[in-house]
Design an enzyme around this catalytic site. Structure first.
Site, PDB file in Angstrom:
ATOM      1  CB  SER A   1     -10.807 -11.833   0.306  1.00 56.54           C
ATOM      2  OG  SER A   1     -11.175 -11.240   0.352  1.00 56.54           O
TER       3      SER A   1
ATOM      4  CG  ASN B   1      -6.573  -6.969  -2.370  1.00 61.11           C
ATOM      5  OD1 ASN B   1      -6.334  -8.153  -3.132  1.00 61.11           O
ATOM      6  ND2 ASN B   1      -6.772  -5.961  -2.370  1.00 61.11           N
TER       7      ASN B   1
ATOM      8  CB  THR C   1      -7.528  -8.152   8.835  1.00 60.61           C
ATOM      9  OG1 THR C   1      -6.917  -6.483   8.312  1.00 60.61           O
ATOM     10  CG2 THR C   1      -7.550  -8.005  10.067  1.00 60.61           C
TER      11      THR C   1
ATOM     12  CD  GLU D   1     -12.706  -0.465  -4.643  1.00 58.55           C
ATOM     13  OE1 GLU D   1     -11.449  -0.693  -4.171  1.00 58.55           O
ATOM     14  OE2 GLU D   1     -13.378   0.197  -3.849  1.00 58.55           O
TER      15      GLU D   1
ATOM     16  CG  ASP E   1      -3.717  -2.445  -2.134  1.00 58.48           C
ATOM     17  OD1 ASP E   1      -4.321  -3.001  -2.544  1.00 58.48           O
ATOM     18  OD2 ASP E   1      -3.606  -3.188  -0.529  1.00 58.48           O
ATOM     19  CG  HIS E   2      -6.778   0.464  -1.977  1.00 58.36           C
ATOM     20  ND1 HIS E   2      -7.593   0.835  -1.970  1.00 58.36           N
ATOM     21  CD2 HIS E   2      -6.299  -0.504  -1.157  1.00 58.36           C
ATOM     22  CE1 HIS E   2      -8.657  -0.669  -1.974  1.00 58.36           C
ATOM     23  NE2 HIS E   2      -8.090  -1.504  -1.355  1.00 58.36           N
TER      24      HIS E   2
ATOM     25  CG  ASP F   1      -9.420   3.084  -4.528  1.00 59.39           C
ATOM     26  OD1 ASP F   1     -10.873   2.683  -4.969  1.00 59.39           O
ATOM     27  OD2 ASP F   1      -9.224   2.703  -3.907  1.00 59.39           O
TER      28      ASP F   1
ATOM     29  CG  HIS G   1      -9.854  -2.549   3.289  1.00 61.84           C
ATOM     30  ND1 HIS G   1      -9.957  -1.746   2.295  1.00 61.84           N
ATOM     31  CD2 HIS G   1      -9.125  -3.712   2.436  1.00 61.84           C
ATOM     32  CE1 HIS G   1      -9.498  -1.997   0.948  1.00 61.84           C
ATOM     33  NE2 HIS G   1      -8.886  -3.229   1.290  1.00 61.84           N
TER      34      HIS G   1
ATOM     35  CB  SER H   1      -1.270  -0.081   1.500  1.00 68.33           C
ATOM     36  OG  SER H   1      -0.826  -0.026   2.521  1.00 68.33           O
TER      37      SER H   1
HETATM   38  P1  13P Z   1      -8.091  -7.751   4.874  1.00 65.66           P
HETATM   39  O1  13P Z   1      -8.250  -6.258   5.794  1.00 65.66           O
HETATM   40  O2  13P Z   1      -9.693  -8.190   4.941  1.00 65.66           O
HETATM   41  O3  13P Z   1      -6.910  -8.312   5.561  1.00 65.66           O
HETATM   42  O4  13P Z   1      -8.153  -6.804   3.854  1.00 65.66           O
HETATM   43  C1  13P Z   1      -7.376  -6.572   2.874  1.00 65.66           C
HETATM   44  C2  13P Z   1      -7.172  -5.843   1.531  1.00 65.66           C
HETATM   45  O5  13P Z   1      -8.200  -5.882   0.760  1.00 65.66           O
HETATM   46  C3  13P Z   1      -5.716  -4.936   1.437  1.00 65.66           C
HETATM   47  O6  13P Z   1      -6.159  -4.085  -0.074  1.00 65.66           O
END
Ligand code: 13P
Length: 348
Positions: free
Chosen positions: A225, A266, A269, A142, A83-84, A105, A189, A50
């Site tokens: 996810s 993705n 977490t 997105e 990412d994003h 994004d 997220h 990110s």
């Molecule tokens: P989580 O927070 O569910 O792991 O998602 C991570 C994510 O989508 C990163 O772009």
């Protein structure tokens, strides 16, 4: 194997009918955990960073760590993904650094918080697609807005405020030419996704299935996810943590998604939880320890275990050796001559 195009990785996943986990990284231990899991399960993999990760680790450190992963694991196809990305400039800087894939994004404005209009999203995403494809780099867009906040990026909320409209998804794919499309189906997220085990009323799998029916060749992406397993929550709380009760996305729902066009999943977490639990356990049970290796080694092992499990559940396990990397220059040619056309096949 050099870093590979995410497009190649997802095209192969579509042929094989499996999904590929995209795991977030900030440091060396996380990269090693992912590569350990990829080696153990013989999986292709997407490593993603990110904007927050890029600034935490500094671009050059992170980039070279991922290059080291590729050098040490020549048998594993690795795509390196932004990412994003919040703007054209962020994506451009990742591409210039050597990332083989970027997410623009444009569902949010450049502040990474305020939902953007459809037109704004199309305009900035198309600009990134033109720049990236000329250089052989993959683009994820997105449509709809995810819930929650990750690394300071996100609109907040539950994820149900801006669920993707299938008609808009079709229009967006046609207008932008993205390689992969992240859709909002009620995930968010972070650790606090659902206050009970999600059923059909909170996770909009029917929307995902409707989008896949309309865009059967477009690679769909599920963000947010993590499954937030109870056992990982329990380890943290057992050793002095204070997580509130929470539920994530059940793996069976992700597998249903994979059967309906989801190719990139993705996960961040779950890995954060695994590492934190392992570190807490060492510091709580052996308070005399002070060598970082005493807690980083178990943290890395705990993350590797979760990643290997996800690789098996997503179906990417066993597929690392299925193909040879196509160079990024060849991929750029493919976009130019139309053999890698991103014109979606639309079922009306
Ligand atoms: P989580 O927070 O569910 O792991 O998602 C991570 C994510 O989508 C990163 O772009």
């Amino acid at each position: 194997m050099p870093l590979v195009s995410m497009r190649q990785l997802l095209d192969e996943a579509a042929k094989g009918g499996y999904g590929v986990g995209a795991f977030n990284v900030n440091d060396m231990e996380q990269i090693q955990a992912i590569m350990g899991a990829a080696k153990e399960t013989n999986s292709p993999v997407i490593i993603q960073a990110s904007r927050g990760a890029r600034s935490f680790a500094q671009d050059r450190y992170l980039f070279h760590l991922i290059l080291a992963a590729a050098e040490l694991n020549p048998e594993i196809p690795i795509a390196m993904h932004q990412d994003h990305g919040n703007s054209f400039e962020t994506c451009k800087s990742a591409i210039e650094l050597g990332y083989t894939s970027v997410m623009m994004d444009g569902s949010l404005k450049e502040d990474g918080k305020t939902p953007a209009s459809f037109e704004e999203n199309v305009a900035v995403t198309k600009k990134v697609v033109d720049f990236a494809h000329a250089r052989g780099v993959t683009v994820e867009g997105e449509i709809g807005v995810l819930g929650g906040v990750e690394d300071g990026h996100g609109a907040g909320g539950t994820g149900l405020e801006h669920v993707t409209d299938p008609d808009q998804a079709v229009e967006f794919a046609e207008l932008t030419g993205v390689d992969a499309l992240a859709i909002a189906i009620g995930t968010s997220h972070g650790a606090y996704k659902f206050s009970k085990k999600p059923d059909g009323s909170v996770l909009k799998m029917d929307v995902l299935i409707a989008i896949h029916k309309r865009l059967p060749k477009t690679h769909l992406v599920m963000h947010g996810s993590s499954s937030v397993p109870k056992d990982l929550q329990d380890v943290i709380n057992q050793y002095g943590g204070k997580l509130k009760e929470t539920w994530g996305v059940p793996v069976e729902e992700i597998q249903l998604g994979i059967r309906n066009g989801v190719r990139k999943i993705n996960v961040d977490t779950d890995n954060r939880l695994a590492m934190t639990g392992a570190i807490r356990k060492v510091l709580w049970t052996q308070p005399e320890k002070f060598d970082p290796r005493d807690y980083l080694k178990p943290a890395r092992e705990a993350m590797q275990k979760v990643v290997a499990q996800r690789m098996t559940q997503f179906g990417q396990a066993g597929h690392a050796g299925d193909y040879q990397a196509v160079s990024i220059a060849e991929i750029a040619k493919g976009y130019k001559d139309g053999s890698l056309s991103t014109k979606p096949l639309v079922a009306r």
